[in-house]
Scaffold this motif. Structure first.
Motif, PDB file in Angstrom:
ATOM      1  N   PHE A  69      38.333  42.813  29.528  1.00  0.00           N
ATOM      2  CA  PHE A  69      38.520  44.071  30.245  1.00  0.00           C
ATOM      3  C   PHE A  69      37.215  44.827  30.466  1.00  0.00           C
ATOM      4  CE2 PHE A  69      42.792  43.179  28.840  1.00  0.00           C
ATOM      5  CZ  PHE A  69      43.534  43.548  29.954  1.00  0.00           C
ATOM      6  N   GLN A  70      36.080  44.135  30.286  1.00  0.00           N
ATOM      7  CA  GLN A  70      34.809  44.846  30.383  1.00  0.00           C
ATOM      8  C   GLN A  70      34.589  45.536  31.715  1.00  0.00           C
ATOM      9  OE1 GLN A  70      30.888  43.273  29.333  1.00  0.00           O
ATOM     10  NE2 GLN A  70      31.946  42.173  27.717  1.00  0.00           N
ATOM     11  N   ASN A  71      35.044  44.883  32.815  1.00  0.00           N
ATOM     12  CA  ASN A  71      34.866  45.494  34.133  1.00  0.00           C
ATOM     13  C   ASN A  71      35.539  46.858  34.198  1.00  0.00           C
ATOM     14  OD1 ASN A  71      33.321  43.648  35.597  1.00  0.00           O
ATOM     15  ND2 ASN A  71      35.102  42.303  35.834  1.00  0.00           N
ATOM     16  N   TYR A  72      36.747  46.926  33.639  1.00  0.00           N
ATOM     17  CA  TYR A  72      37.488  48.190  33.671  1.00  0.00           C
ATOM     18  C   TYR A  72      36.775  49.243  32.833  1.00  0.00           C
ATOM     19  CZ  TYR A  72      41.229  45.380  35.679  1.00  0.00           C
ATOM     20  OH  TYR A  72      41.957  44.569  36.484  1.00  0.00           O
ATOM     21  N   VAL A  73      36.322  48.817  31.647  1.00  0.00           N
ATOM     22  CA  VAL A  73      35.619  49.753  30.776  1.00  0.00           C
ATOM     23  C   VAL A  73      34.386  50.303  31.482  1.00  0.00           C
ATOM     24  CG1 VAL A  73      34.393  49.986  28.595  1.00  0.00           C
ATOM     25  CG2 VAL A  73      36.477  48.609  28.712  1.00  0.00           C
ATOM     26  N   ARG A  74      33.631  49.384  32.104  1.00  0.00           N
ATOM     27  CA  ARG A  74      32.428  49.804  32.820  1.00  0.00           C
ATOM     28  C   ARG A  74      32.767  50.788  33.939  1.00  0.00           C
ATOM     29  NH1 ARG A  74      28.788  45.471  32.400  1.00  0.00           N
ATOM     30  NH2 ARG A  74      28.086  45.558  30.256  1.00  0.00           N
ATOM     31  N   PHE A  76      35.196  52.879  34.166  1.00  0.00           N
ATOM     32  CA  PHE A  76      35.519  54.222  33.714  1.00  0.00           C
ATOM     33  C   PHE A  76      34.323  54.936  33.101  1.00  0.00           C
ATOM     34  CE2 PHE A  76      39.820  52.845  34.457  1.00  0.00           C
ATOM     35  CZ  PHE A  76      40.390  54.016  34.951  1.00  0.00           C
ATOM     36  N   GLN A  77      33.179  54.239  33.011  1.00  0.00           N
ATOM     37  CA  GLN A  77      31.938  54.919  32.626  1.00  0.00           C
ATOM     38  C   GLN A  77      31.053  55.175  33.837  1.00  0.00           C
ATOM     39  OE1 GLN A  77      30.607  51.921  30.015  1.00  0.00           O
ATOM     40  NE2 GLN A  77      31.741  52.685  28.237  1.00  0.00           N
ATOM     41  N   ARG A 282      33.856  43.324  39.464  1.00  0.00           N
ATOM     42  CA  ARG A 282      34.109  44.751  39.363  1.00  0.00           C
ATOM     43  C   ARG A 282      34.882  45.260  40.584  1.00  0.00           C
ATOM     44  NH1 ARG A 282      29.167  48.150  37.397  1.00  0.00           N
ATOM     45  NH2 ARG A 282      28.938  46.351  36.031  1.00  0.00           N
TER      46      ARG A 282
END
Lengths: 311, 292
Positions: A69-74, A76-77, A282
């Motif tokens: 889920f790194q793309n999503y985390v990125r 939202f930052q 992304r």
């Protein structure tokens, strides 16, 4: 209709039908094939790919790498994405609050005050809705362009300095509203025509009853038309909201999401990530978010509707 | 249709005890003013278009002193609307040819040959109605790359077709469901097969749906921007909308008279089409929206 079904079921030729079954099966398959093929290839396969890509680091070249889920985390930052999300929600809120009441007012007035002047107006209102968005954007820039646009030349002509100072597309606080104004101009036509058709479908006896009770036109609007068109209003609102989630054309053509990220939308973030920065993963994640938001609002609308019916 | 709306409409005489004269004039005035704001952006370019740049800079709002067509000529050269129009028409035609028959055939099966399997397949297609193109943009581009149809016009209208089919299948299905069964039965007794019942009897009866679908698929393909933007790279395959946006990016509004000319040229085909067919366009939009 019911009779037909019964007659069909009682037909003595059941055996005969069975011998022709292979024929029917072949016929059905052939007829369904193109539609299913189109959807499977150009819609369902890409959907599956969107979910898969959104979990990977992928640039279109070289191997893709699973990153959860790194793309999503990125995202939202990421300031631009958050701005796009905020704009999408704001856009949805304001279009439901401004465009739809405006459209309702126009639609109701057009159907109640029918005279020689107002009758042909419906056709004019709908005109801006058929213009392709590229042309709408062109006309929007024609109005709002700094120095040479209609607004700027008007301010020069009448020496209205306050108007001349306003930078409609270059001021980050204002650009959103300028585009929103253009969108209201462009999209209201559909809402007007759609609501008008629904208002005119209210049976005549209801209107006559209101008349007999001495209702004025505005009481008629508030207590009869508004409740009776509530379903249409909800559908239009839903279209509005879902449209806001995928908004792309107008802001992209008029300001490219700028100045800064002021008029960024989810559609623009997706396009920039996917097609300008070649961050397929992304971009796909933004696509998933657009889909989930649209789904959420659609389900919300239908569940609210069901609750209403139960009550 | 016409008499029906006339009957249902609330004429000024419907509320006799209410004295609306002043109010009616006021509301009419507001409605006219709002309608003016709708067409003003389409009329105002004519104020600028006949002027030279210098003339515009000094007196933008004066009446044009003479009819100079040079701006039109220049804008025409840049925007090359003729070729864009041709490409757009090709895309529209492709979208219609692919969408309408597929949807009609599928809708017919879902309406007339109901079974558990077709119900499942119907939901498979129905669900597609809720999928936004934006969501699948990137994989769609990759897929078209694999198929070798990026930067071609079929690469535009094939995805469009997939996203148009769900809606039109629903419309066709609701249309075929309403057609009486006796016709098909009679034909069957006369020995007509599945195919000839569909082609000779049912399809002609569904003509209103076909007209509707053709018109609206045309309009959708006509105004598409996003798909063209990602799929098409070569200038000679640009659709009309891409030409317009290219003009926007490359020239902007610095040379306002030329910009006005370009706006007029770009809007003209749509406005002309609308003037010819507004009745059908509005009616079919409504029919589509209300049924869907």
């Amino acid at each position: 209709m019911n009779m037909n079904v019964k007659a069909y079921a009682m037909m003595p030729g059941k055996k005969k039908m069975k011998t022709r079954d292979w024929n029917a099966l072949l016929f059905k398959s052939v007829l369904l094939l193109p539609a299913i093929l189109f959807l499977a290839v150009f819609m369902y396969y890409p959907i599956e790919e969107t979910f898969r890509l959104s979990m990977t680091r992928s640039t279109g070249l070289g191997p893709t790498q699973f990153i959860g889920f790194q793309n999503y985390v990125r995202l939202f930052q990421n300031e631009e994405f958050l701005m796009g999300l905020k704009n999408a929600l704001l856009w949805a809120f304001w279009s439901v609050c401004i465009q739809i009441p405006l459209a309702f007012f126009i639609a109701f007035s057009l159907s109640v005050y029918k005279n020689k002047i107002t009758k042909p107006l419906r056709v004019i209102y709908y005109l801006s809705n058929v213009l392709p968005s590229a042309i709408t954007a062109m006309l929007g820039k024609f109005m709002f362009a700094p120095r040479n646009g209609v607004m700027a030349t008007l301010s020069a002509k009448f020496k209205w300095e306050w108007l001349g100072k306003i930078d409609f597309l270059g001021n980050p606080d204002l650009a959103f509203w300028s585009i929103f104004a253009v969108a209201t101009w462009a999209y209201s036509g559909f809402y007007i025509v759609y609501l008008m058709a629904n208002i005119e479908q209210i049976p005549k006896d209801i209107q006559e009853a209101a008349q007999l009770d001495g209702a004025t036109r505005w009481q008629y609007a508030r207590f009869i038309v508004l409740p009776m068109t509530s379903y249409a209003l909800r559908i239009v609102s839903l279209l509005c909201i879902v449209g806001s989630m995928k908004l792309f054309d107008l802001p992209w053509l008029m300001t490219s999401g700028g100045p800064g990220y002021a008029t960024s939308t989810l559609g623009i973030v997706l396009y920039k990530n996917g097609f300008l920065n070649w961050q397929y993963g992304r971009g796909a994640a933004v696509g998933v978010i657009i889909f989930l938001l649209s789904l959420f609002f659609t389900i919300l609308q239908f569940s609210l509707q069901r609750k209403d019916r139960d009550a | 249709m016409k008499t029906k709306t006339a009957k249902l409409s609330l004429g000024a005489e419907s509320f006799p005890h209410y004295r609306p004269k002043l109010k009616e004039i006021l509301v009419t005035l507001i409605l006219v003013l709002l309608a003016l704001t709708v067409i003003l952006p389409l009329i105002l370019p004519w104020m600028f278009v006949f002027k030279t740049r210098l003339e515009f800079a000094y007196n933008p709002w004066g009446w044009p002193t003479e009819l100079r067509w040079l701006n039109f000529v220049e804008a025409w050269k840049v925007i090359r609307i003729g070729q864009g129009l041709l490409n757009t028409l090709y895309v529209c035609l492709g979208a219609i040819v692919c969408t309408v028959p597929s949807a009609a055939m599928a809708g017919y099966v879902f309406a007339r040959y109901r079974s558990k399997v077709t119900e499942v397949l119907f939901y498979f297609i129905l669900a597609g109605y809720f999928v936004p193109v934006q969501m699948v943009l990137i994989p769609l581009y990759q897929l078209c790359g694999l198929m070798g149809i990026t930067d071609t016009l079929p690469g535009l209208f094939l995805p469009m077709t997939a996203f148009g089919i769900p809606f039109w299948t629903i419309i066709y299905r609701s249309f075929f469901v309403k057609l009486p069964n006796e016709l098909a039965e009679a034909a069957r007794i006369d020995g007509a097969g599945h195919t000839s019942i569909f082609v000779r009897i049912m399809l002609p009866l569904a003509k209103p749906a076909t007209v509707l679908a053709t018109l609206l698929v045309f309009m959708g393909a006509w105004s598409d921007y996003l798909l063209s933007l990602i799929m098409i790279n070569s200038a000679d395959r640009y659709t009309m909308q891409l030409r317009v946006s290219q003009f926007l990016n490359a020239y902007g509004a610095d040379h306002m008279p030329r910009y006005a000319a370009a706006a007029i040229i770009a809007a003209a085909p749509t406005v002309i089409l609308y003037m010819i067919g507004h009745r059908w366009i509005i009616q079919s939009t409504l029919a589509g929206a209300i049924k869907g």
